[in-house]
Design a protein around this motif. Structure first.
Motif, PDB file in Angstrom:
ATOM      1  N   UNK A  81       1.626  19.119   3.552  1.00 27.01           N
ATOM      2  CA  UNK A  81       1.068  20.069   2.601  1.00 27.01           C
ATOM      3  C   UNK A  81       0.337  19.361   1.457  1.00 27.01           C
ATOM      4  N   UNK A  82       0.952  18.287   0.958  1.00 22.13           N
ATOM      5  CA  UNK A  82       0.307  17.549  -0.146  1.00 22.13           C
ATOM      6  C   UNK A  82      -0.956  16.849   0.360  1.00 22.13           C
ATOM      7  N   UNK A  83      -0.867  16.339   1.572  1.00 21.85           N
ATOM      8  CA  UNK A  83      -2.036  15.701   2.161  1.00 21.85           C
ATOM      9  C   UNK A  83      -3.187  16.705   2.304  1.00 21.85           C
ATOM     10  N   UNK A  84      -2.818  17.946   2.681  1.00 16.99           N
ATOM     11  CA  UNK A  84      -3.863  18.956   2.916  1.00 16.99           C
ATOM     12  C   UNK A  84      -4.459  19.501   1.622  1.00 16.99           C
ATOM     13  N   UNK A  85      -3.892  19.129   0.464  1.00 20.05           N
ATOM     14  CA  UNK A  85      -4.561  19.471  -0.799  1.00 20.05           C
ATOM     15  C   UNK A  85      -5.901  18.739  -0.863  1.00 20.05           C
ATOM     16  N   UNK A  86      -5.972  17.623  -0.112  1.00 23.46           N
ATOM     17  CA  UNK A  86      -7.211  16.826  -0.017  1.00 23.46           C
ATOM     18  C   UNK A  86      -7.759  16.443  -1.390  1.00 23.46           C
ATOM     19  N   UNK A  87      -6.859  15.950  -2.251  1.00 23.61           N
ATOM     20  CA  UNK A  87      -7.296  15.469  -3.562  1.00 23.61           C
ATOM     21  C   UNK A  87      -7.931  14.089  -3.356  1.00 23.61           C
ATOM     22  N   UNK A  88      -9.231  13.953  -3.641  1.00 22.53           N
ATOM     23  CA  UNK A  88      -9.912  12.690  -3.341  1.00 22.53           C
ATOM     24  C   UNK A  88      -9.235  11.490  -3.997  1.00 22.53           C
ATOM     25  N   UNK A  89      -9.071  10.397  -3.224  1.00 19.94           N
ATOM     26  CA  UNK A  89      -8.500   9.152  -3.750  1.00 19.94           C
ATOM     27  C   UNK A  89      -9.187   8.007  -2.999  1.00 19.94           C
ATOM     28  N   UNK A  90     -10.376   7.643  -3.486  1.00 21.45           N
ATOM     29  CA  UNK A  90     -11.200   6.715  -2.711  1.00 21.45           C
ATOM     30  C   UNK A  90     -10.672   5.280  -2.677  1.00 21.45           C
ATOM     31  N   UNK A  91      -9.749   4.946  -3.610  1.00 22.27           N
ATOM     32  CA  UNK A  91      -9.214   3.582  -3.616  1.00 22.27           C
ATOM     33  C   UNK A  91      -7.856   3.455  -2.930  1.00 22.27           C
ATOM     34  N   UNK A  92      -7.428   4.511  -2.253  1.00 26.29           N
ATOM     35  CA  UNK A  92      -6.163   4.428  -1.521  1.00 26.29           C
ATOM     36  C   UNK A  92      -6.405   3.688  -0.205  1.00 26.29           C
ATOM     37  N   UNK A  93      -5.440   2.861   0.201  1.00 26.95           N
ATOM     38  CA  UNK A  93      -5.617   2.102   1.447  1.00 26.95           C
ATOM     39  C   UNK A  93      -5.141   2.891   2.662  1.00 26.95           C
ATOM     40  N   UNK A  94      -4.481   4.054   2.446  1.00 26.28           N
ATOM     41  CA  UNK A  94      -3.987   4.797   3.611  1.00 26.28           C
ATOM     42  C   UNK A  94      -4.852   5.977   4.025  1.00 26.28           C
ATOM     43  N   UNK A  95      -5.539   6.593   3.079  1.00 27.00           N
ATOM     44  CA  UNK A  95      -6.371   7.758   3.395  1.00 27.00           C
ATOM     45  C   UNK A  95      -7.350   7.958   2.249  1.00 27.00           C
ATOM     46  N   UNK A  96      -8.445   8.720   2.485  1.00 19.65           N
ATOM     47  CA  UNK A  96      -9.402   8.928   1.384  1.00 19.65           C
ATOM     48  C   UNK A  96      -8.924   9.999   0.399  1.00 19.65           C
TER      49      UNK A  96
ATOM     50  N   UNK B 126       9.812   3.495   3.343  1.00 21.51           N
ATOM     51  CA  UNK B 126       8.592   4.258   3.628  1.00 21.51           C
ATOM     52  C   UNK B 126       7.372   3.547   3.043  1.00 21.51           C
ATOM     53  N   UNK B 127       7.544   2.966   1.851  1.00 21.10           N
ATOM     54  CA  UNK B 127       6.439   2.217   1.237  1.00 21.10           C
ATOM     55  C   UNK B 127       6.145   0.961   2.062  1.00 21.10           C
ATOM     56  N   UNK B 128       7.204   0.264   2.434  1.00 19.20           N
ATOM     57  CA  UNK B 128       7.060  -0.981   3.202  1.00 19.20           C
ATOM     58  C   UNK B 128       6.360  -0.757   4.533  1.00 19.20           C
ATOM     59  N   UNK B 129       6.669   0.382   5.141  1.00 20.59           N
ATOM     60  CA  UNK B 129       6.112   0.644   6.465  1.00 20.59           C
ATOM     61  C   UNK B 129       4.738   1.289   6.415  1.00 20.59           C
ATOM     62  N   UNK B 130       4.076   1.200   5.301  1.00 16.05           N
ATOM     63  CA  UNK B 130       2.688   1.609   5.252  1.00 16.05           C
ATOM     64  C   UNK B 130       2.372   2.845   4.434  1.00 16.05           C
ATOM     65  N   UNK B 131       3.359   3.511   3.847  1.00 23.11           N
ATOM     66  CA  UNK B 131       3.157   4.710   2.999  1.00 23.11           C
ATOM     67  C   UNK B 131       2.722   5.939   3.831  1.00 23.11           C
ATOM     68  N   UNK B 132       2.512   7.077   3.133  1.00 21.97           N
ATOM     69  CA  UNK B 132       2.148   8.346   3.780  1.00 21.97           C
ATOM     70  C   UNK B 132       3.108   8.656   4.935  1.00 21.97           C
ATOM     71  N   UNK B 133       4.415   8.435   4.688  1.00 19.79           N
ATOM     72  CA  UNK B 133       5.390   8.631   5.757  1.00 19.79           C
ATOM     73  C   UNK B 133       6.759   9.011   5.189  1.00 19.79           C
ATOM     74  N   UNK B 134       7.663   9.396   6.096  1.00 20.15           N
ATOM     75  CA  UNK B 134       9.022   9.792   5.718  1.00 20.15           C
ATOM     76  C   UNK B 134      10.013   8.838   6.380  1.00 20.15           C
ATOM     77  N   UNK B 135      11.008   8.358   5.604  1.00 18.10           N
ATOM     78  CA  UNK B 135      12.054   7.495   6.181  1.00 18.10           C
ATOM     79  C   UNK B 135      13.441   7.973   5.739  1.00 18.10           C
ATOM     80  N   UNK B 136      14.450   7.707   6.567  1.00 18.64           N
ATOM     81  CA  UNK B 136      15.830   8.003   6.144  1.00 18.64           C
ATOM     82  C   UNK B 136      16.527   6.686   5.813  1.00 18.64           C
TER      83      UNK B 136
END
Ligand code: GH3
Ligand code: MG
Ligand code: MG
Ligand code: MG
Length: 298
Positions: A240-255, A288-298
């Protein structure tokens, strides 16, 4: 227009409740009860804003009624004004010691009763407002860390009692420092607000609780939810947060703006505190950060 405030009038003499209700009904919605027991029932069903309480009543008297109201979390904060024919100083002191805000002697004078009711309702309103502000984050208008700590504590103890699982999600915005550096702090603040609101809209169950945990970190408490349920909720939030599509051009995982989430589930045991579920969720978030971000870990 706001609905009128509700006043509960308690007196074993029906003529008294009727008279007070008649005089007050222009300004307030009046409820009545003719015994202490009935008063407790009405209080819990109707949550009045103030209680006028007689002392001399057959069965449970006003002192005992007040004691029970003040012992119960659901009614503790409702102002009680004694209105009584007992006029010894000791009686008044006892009433105030029991937590009543005021003490009026019969025969009463109506303008005085009205003025005191008005003052105490206003004081209660101001107190409620202050209390609310102390627990709300001023940037995002969602509950703050102080509130989070109190709710986690309460839910932890509830889970200890009923043996149900308790889950916690910690969420952190990815590369938010770069976001601020690129777009400025104002826009950073806007981003935090949008993430906070989106998070609030993503959780569906009434018991789920969302808070701003720190700078760009948020937390969700999920009572009665096991690991699978918390993982499902986390995925919904992440998408849901990803689909807000708030531009972030300097992010290494998504725009656009993404988040990382750490999930922990506990079956709280006696002699253990909620610190352990926070640590576990924090470690999961780190993974989750270590494994590349934009993800969920337990
Ligand atoms: P990571 O993906 O590892 O989480 O990287 P990050 O840059 O998000 O992590 P870091 O903890 O280094 O940076 C968090 C940033 O959040 C730094 C801080 O300036 C910013 N921040 C914290 N609170 C606020 C706030 O209230 N408003 C704004 N605009 N920024 C904030
Ligand atoms: Mg009486
Ligand atoms: Mg952080
Ligand atoms: Mg971050």
């Amino acid at each position: 227009m706001l609905p009128p405030k509700k006043i509960l009038i308690v007196d074993d003499m029906r003529a008294n409740t009727r008279l007070l209700a008649k005089k007050l009904s222009g300004e307030y919605e009046c409820l009545t009860a003719t015994s202490g027991m009935e008063a407790l029932e009405v209080v819990h069903a109707q949550q009045p804003d103030l209680i006028l309480l007689d002392i001399l009543m057959p069965g449970m008297d006003g002192f005992e009624t007040c004691r029970q109201l003040k012992d119960d979390e659901r009614s503790r904060k409702i102002p009680v004004i004694f209105i009584t024919s007992l006029d010894e100083d000791e009686d008044e002191a006892k009433g105030l010691d029991l937590g009543a805000v005021d003490y009026i002697r019969k025969p009463f004078r109506m303008p005085i009763v009205k003025a005191r009711i008005r003052n105490h309702i206003e004081l209660k309103r101001a107190r409620d407002l202050l209390e609310e502000q102390a627990f709300i984050d001023s940037l995002t208008a969602i509950p703050n860390r102080r509130r989070f700590d109190a709710v986690l504590d309460k839910e932890w103890r509830r889970a200890q009692r009923n043996g149900a699982p308790l889950s916690l999600i910690l969420l952190d915005i990815d590369f938010f420092k770069k976001y601020n550096d690129n777009y400025g702090h104002q826009q950073g603040d806007d981003c935090l607000r949008r993430v906070g609101w989106s998070l609030k809209e993503s959780v569906r169950r009434a018991a789920d609780f969302v808070a701003r945990y720190g700078g760009e970190e948020f937390a969700v408490i999920l009572p009665g939810t096991d690991t699978q349920g918390a993982l499902d909720a986390s995925d919904t939030i992440r998408l849901r947060i990803s689909s807000l599509a708030i531009p972030h051009e300097h992010s290494s995982v998504a725009p656009h703006v993404t988040v990382s989430l750490g999930v922990a589930t506990s079956y709280p045991e006696r002699n253990h505190g909620p610190g352990e579920i926070i640590d576990a969720a924090d470690q999961a978030l780190y993974r989750a950060k270590e494994e590349g971000r934009n993800t969920v870990k337990t």
